[in-house]
Design an enzyme around this catalytic site. Structure first.
Site, PDB file in Angstrom:
ATOM      1  N   HIS A 136       2.107  22.383   9.411  1.00 34.10           N
ATOM      2  CA  HIS A 136       1.783  21.589   8.230  1.00 34.10           C
ATOM      3  C   HIS A 136       3.093  21.380   7.813  1.00 34.10           C
ATOM      4  O   HIS A 136       4.053  22.408   7.921  1.00 34.10           O
ATOM      5  CB  HIS A 136       1.063  22.277   7.180  1.00 34.10           C
ATOM      6  CG  HIS A 136      -0.205  23.143   7.530  1.00 34.10           C
ATOM      7  ND1 HIS A 136      -1.368  22.496   7.591  1.00 34.10           N
ATOM      8  CD2 HIS A 136      -0.328  24.364   8.261  1.00 34.10           C
ATOM      9  CE1 HIS A 136      -2.279  23.535   8.158  1.00 34.10           C
ATOM     10  NE2 HIS A 136      -1.621  24.427   8.490  1.00 34.10           N
ATOM     11  N   CYS A 167       0.724  -1.225  -0.039  1.00 32.46           N
ATOM     12  CA  CYS A 167       0.081   0.040  -0.011  1.00 32.46           C
ATOM     13  C   CYS A 167       1.059   1.278  -0.125  1.00 32.46           C
ATOM     14  O   CYS A 167       1.728   1.557   0.616  1.00 32.46           O
ATOM     15  CB  CYS A 167      -0.941  -0.178   1.252  1.00 32.46           C
ATOM     16  SG  CYS A 167      -1.655   1.380   1.387  1.00 32.46           S
ATOM     17  N   SER A 204      -2.253  15.812   2.672  1.00 29.27           N
ATOM     18  CA  SER A 204      -3.349  16.635   3.147  1.00 29.27           C
ATOM     19  C   SER A 204      -4.675  16.382   2.690  1.00 29.27           C
ATOM     20  O   SER A 204      -4.816  15.867   1.558  1.00 29.27           O
ATOM     21  CB  SER A 204      -2.993  18.093   2.793  1.00 29.27           C
ATOM     22  OG  SER A 204      -3.852  19.153   3.148  1.00 29.27           O
TER      23      SER A 204
END
Length: 174
Positions: free
Chosen positions: A35, A1, A52
């Protein structure tokens, strides 16, 4: 993944791709938010990788000619969501060795963009980017080799000679 793979790992085997951390401190509705994205430099262009909920606040294609163009694009994107960017912090290149113990330098350049003119921000970012491209900037641990101690003197774990954070010259303490 692929969702579980860190972006710097995806570019680790590509030495022509330089990676560096970029962090933003924003203000929205009385709260501060932090962030982080991975800045990318390759073949004279800048871009980013990140995660995000907003597509324009993470991955940016390698199309920006300057670091300041990339940062200003992020700033414009944050404005669309009513966030005002207060600070931008840029670190040094992340090593390409997968088993490196070298700590990541997260805050080599700290700009309080809310108190600076855009021309000043551009000037600081481009000087930093030029130094990075020339690899003039080195981690603070590379600047100061361990000093030899006199015989019989030992440092306890509590009395280390100084962490990289205290040795690094920064403009901001946050």
């Amino acid at each position: 993944c692929l969702d579980a793979v860190h972006p710097s790992y995806l570019t680790n085997g590509q030495p022509s791709v330089e990676r560096f951390p970029i962090s933003f401190k924003t203000h929205f509705s009385g709260n501060c938010f932090h962030h982080v994205v991975l800045g990318i430099y390759c073949n004279g262009h800048y871009g980013s990788l990140g995660m995000s909920r907003r597509s324009d606040l993470m991955d940016k294609p390698l199309t920006y000619r300057t670091l300041s163009d990339l940062i200003f694009d992020f700033e414009d994107s944050y404005k669309k969501y009513l966030h005002s960017v207060k600070k931008v912090k840029i670190g040094l290149y992340v090593p390409h060795e997968p088993h490196s113990f070298q700590p990541i330098e997260w805050k080599q350049l700290v700009l309080n963009v809310s108190k600076m003119m855009r021309t000043e921000v551009r000037k600081e970012l481009e000087k930093f980017a030029r130094d990075m491209r020339m690899k003039i900037l080195k981690p603070s641990s590379a600047h100061s080799p361990m000093k030899e101690r006199p015989r019989g003197k030992s440092l306890s774990p509590r009395r280390r000679q100084g962490s990289p954070q205290t040795r690094a010259c920064r403009r901001d303490k946050s």
